[in-house]
Design a protein around this motif. Structure first.
Motif, short mmCIF file in Angstrom:
data_model
loop_
_atom_site.label_atom_id
_atom_site.label_comp_id
_atom_site.label_asym_id
_atom_site.label_seq_id
_atom_site.Cartn_x
_atom_site.Cartn_y
_atom_site.Cartn_z
N ARG A 2 0.85 -1.19 0.00
CA ARG A 2 0.00 0.00 0.00
C ARG A 2 0.89 1.25 0.00
O ARG A 2 1.75 1.40 0.87
CB ARG A 2 -0.90 0.02 1.23
CG ARG A 2 -1.95 -1.09 1.27
CD ARG A 2 -2.75 -1.00 2.56
NE ARG A 2 -3.70 -2.09 2.67
CZ ARG A 2 -4.96 -2.02 2.25
NH1 ARG A 2 -5.40 -0.89 1.71
NH2 ARG A 2 -5.77 -3.04 2.38
N VAL A 3 0.66 2.12 -0.96
CA VAL A 3 1.43 3.35 -1.09
C VAL A 3 0.48 4.54 -1.06
O VAL A 3 -0.51 4.58 -1.81
CB VAL A 3 2.26 3.37 -2.39
CG1 VAL A 3 2.99 4.70 -2.55
CG2 VAL A 3 3.25 2.22 -2.42
N LEU A 4 0.81 5.51 -0.22
CA LEU A 4 0.09 6.78 -0.20
C LEU A 4 0.95 7.81 -0.90
O LEU A 4 2.07 8.09 -0.47
CB LEU A 4 -0.20 7.22 1.23
CG LEU A 4 -0.85 8.61 1.39
CD1 LEU A 4 -2.23 8.63 0.75
CD2 LEU A 4 -0.91 9.02 2.85
N GLN A 27 -0.66 -1.03 -4.38
CA GLN A 27 -2.02 -0.51 -4.22
C GLN A 27 -1.89 0.96 -3.87
O GLN A 27 -1.46 1.32 -2.77
CB GLN A 27 -2.77 -1.27 -3.13
CG GLN A 27 -4.20 -0.80 -2.93
CD GLN A 27 -4.93 -1.59 -1.86
OE1 GLN A 27 -4.53 -2.70 -1.52
NE2 GLN A 27 -6.00 -1.01 -1.32
N THR A 29 -2.95 4.95 -3.29
CA THR A 29 -3.95 5.94 -2.89
C THR A 29 -3.33 7.32 -3.05
O THR A 29 -2.20 7.56 -2.58
CB THR A 29 -4.39 5.74 -1.42
OG1 THR A 29 -4.96 4.45 -1.27
CG2 THR A 29 -5.40 6.80 -1.02
N VAL A 58 -5.95 3.80 6.43
CA VAL A 58 -5.44 3.24 5.18
C VAL A 58 -4.28 2.28 5.44
O VAL A 58 -4.09 1.29 4.74
CB VAL A 58 -5.00 4.37 4.23
CG1 VAL A 58 -4.36 3.82 2.97
CG2 VAL A 58 -6.20 5.23 3.88
N PRO A 60 -0.81 2.59 5.10
CA PRO A 60 0.15 2.39 4.01
C PRO A 60 1.48 1.87 4.52
O PRO A 60 1.86 2.11 5.67
CB PRO A 60 0.30 3.80 3.43
CG PRO A 60 0.06 4.70 4.61
CD PRO A 60 -1.00 4.01 5.43
N VAL A 63 4.81 6.10 2.31
CA VAL A 63 4.25 7.42 2.01
C VAL A 63 5.25 8.17 1.16
O VAL A 63 6.42 8.30 1.54
CB VAL A 63 3.93 8.22 3.29
CG1 VAL A 63 3.49 9.64 2.94
CG2 VAL A 63 2.86 7.51 4.12
N CYS A 97 0.96 3.00 11.68
CA CYS A 97 1.16 2.29 10.41
C CYS A 97 2.62 1.91 10.17
O CYS A 97 2.90 0.96 9.44
CB CYS A 97 0.63 3.12 9.24
SG CYS A 97 1.57 4.63 8.89
N ALA A 99 4.85 3.43 8.39
CA ALA A 99 5.18 3.59 6.97
C ALA A 99 6.56 4.20 6.77
O ALA A 99 7.04 5.00 7.57
CB ALA A 99 4.13 4.46 6.29
N SER A 211 11.19 3.63 -2.78
CA SER A 211 10.08 3.11 -1.97
C SER A 211 10.25 1.63 -1.65
O SER A 211 9.75 1.15 -0.63
CB SER A 211 8.75 3.34 -2.71
OG SER A 211 8.65 2.51 -3.86
#
Length: 333
Positions: A2-4, A27, A29, A58, A60, A63, A97, A99, A211
C-alpha cells in the motif's frame, strides 16, 4: 504494498503515479488538494491529527511526498514546503502504520557549487534563496524525525509535462513562436548557466526504487552531467527543425522573477521554475535568464549513491527529453 502518494497531480507526482500504477504489487492511494485525488487534504492547513487518523485507516507501507511549492514569497514557500512536511512527519510519528517516508527534495538545497565539480550528498548545504531554504528545512525535519525515511534531492527535471515557465519550457515556446511567425532569428538571453537535467520519467523510476529499498538519508537524483543552456537550445533547435539563427544577447541578466528547481505557485510541484521573457523588435526572446534558486552558474550532481544504494541510473538522455518538450510545444502551433 500500500502506497500513499501526496501530490499526485503535480509535475513530478503524475509520473510517479504512472510508474507505481504500472507495478501490479502496488495498491496506490492519492492524497492531494485537487478534485482528482482519492482523498482531498491540504498539508499546509490540515492538522497532523487528521492526517494521522487517515494513515491509521489506510495503513500504508510507504508514504511518498511529491507536493510542494516552487514559487511565491518566503511565507508561502515555508508553508507549503516546510510546515507541510512537518505535518507529514508528525502524523507518521503518531500513527501506528509504521510507513516508510520518501520525501522529494531538490538540488537547490545545496546552493552554489564550484564550476566543474560534482556535488555529493555530504556537501554542506548553503541554499541561496528562500525556495532552497524551505526545502532544506523540510529535509532536516525528515532526517531528524526518527522515521524510516529517505530524501531524494532531485536536480533539474525535464521531459514531457515540463512547465512552460521553466527554462526549457520557455525555450521551446520561444522557438514555437519563431517558427510560427517565420522569424529567421531567435534572440535568447542568459544561456550561460549550466544545470544537471534529469528526465522526469527517470525521477519516477528513482522514487519507485527508493520506496522498495531500505536506503535512508539523502540521495541525489540527476544525470551526473551539467549542460549549458545554450547547448540545450541548440539541441532543441535541431530536434524542432528550426533553421534560423540562435543569437545570444549580450549584457547582464534580466531581473530575477521566479524560481528554478521544483517545480514546481502551486503546491504539487507543477512548475519547476519560471523566468521573465523580454521582447525584442523583429525577433522572439526566451528568457531562462537568471537563477533565483541561488545555485549560481553551475550545478552538477554526484549520483554514485543512487547507483550504489538504489540500483538506479538515468536512462533517458537530454535530447529525448527535449524532443518530448518540443512535441508538446509544437501541438500549440
Amino acid at each position: 504494498m500500500r502506497v500513499l502518494l501526496i501530490g499526485a497531480n503535480g509535475y513530478l507526482g503524475r509520473f510517479v503515479a504512472d510508474r507505481l500504477l504500472a507495478d501490479p504489487a502496488v495498491q496506490l492511494t492519492a492524497l492531494g488538494r485537487g478534485d482528482d485525488a482519492d482523498v482531498r487534504f491540504d498539508l499546509a492547513s490540515g492538522s497532523p491529527g487528521a492526517l494521522t487518523r487517515f494513515l491509521d485507516a489506510v495503513h500504508p507501507g510507504v508514504v511518498i511526498n511529491c507536493a510542494g511549492a516552487t514559487r511565491g514569497g518566503a511565507r508561502e514557500l515555508t508553508r507549503h514546503n516546510t510546515v507541510a512536511v512537518a505535518t507529514v512527519c508528525e502524523a507518521l510519528r503518531r500513527s501506528g502504520c509504521g510507513a516508510r517516508l520518501v520525501q522529494i527534495g531538490c538540488g537547490a538545497e545545496y546552493g552554489p557549487s564550484q564550476p566543474g565539480s560534482s556535488t555529493a550528498e555530504d556537501a554542506v548545504p548553503r541554499p541561496g534563496g528562500p525556495y532552497g531554504v524551505s526545502k532544506l528545512a523540510a529535509t532536516e525535519l525528515v532526517l531528524g524525525s526518527g522515521l524510516d525515511a529517505v530524501v531524494l534531492r532531485v536536480f533539474s527535471p525535464a521531459g514531457p509535462g515540463t512547465p512552460a515557465g521553466s527554462p526549457l519550457g520557455r525555450l521551446a515556446e520561444a522557438m514555437r513562436r519563431a517558427m510560427q511567425s517565420g522569424d529567421g532569428e531567435l534572440k535568447l538571453t542568459g544561456l550561460g548557466a549550466q544545470r544537471d537535467f534529469v528526465d522526469v520519467r527517470d525521477v519516477a523510476r528513482a522514487v519507485h526504487a527508493a520506496s522498495l529499498s531500505a536506503a535512508q538519508g539523502v540521495i541525489n537524483i540527476g544525470s551526473g552531467r551539467a549542460v549549458r543552456l545554450r547547448d540545450a537550445a541548440a539541441v532543441l533547435a535541431r530536434v524542432a527543425g528550426y533553421g534560423g539563427a540562435l543569437h545570444e544577447l549580450d549584457g547582464p541578466p534580466a531581473p530575477l522573477r521566479a524560481t528554478i528547481g521544483h517545480p514546481r505557485g502551486d503546491s504539487d510541484h507543477t512548475a519547476h521554475g519560471a523566468h521573465g521573457a523580454h521582447g525584442t523588435h523583429g525577433a522572439h526572446a526566451a528568457a531562462p535568464v537568471a537563477y533565483p534558486d541561488g545555485c549560481g552558474s553551475w550545478q552538477q550532481a554526484d549520483v554514485r549513491t543512487a547507483r550504489d544504494r538504489l540500483g538506479w541510473r538515468p536512462r533517458i538522455n537530454l535530447e529525448e527529453s527535449l524532443g518530448d518538450i518540443w512535441m508538446e510545444a509544437a501541438c500549440r502551433i
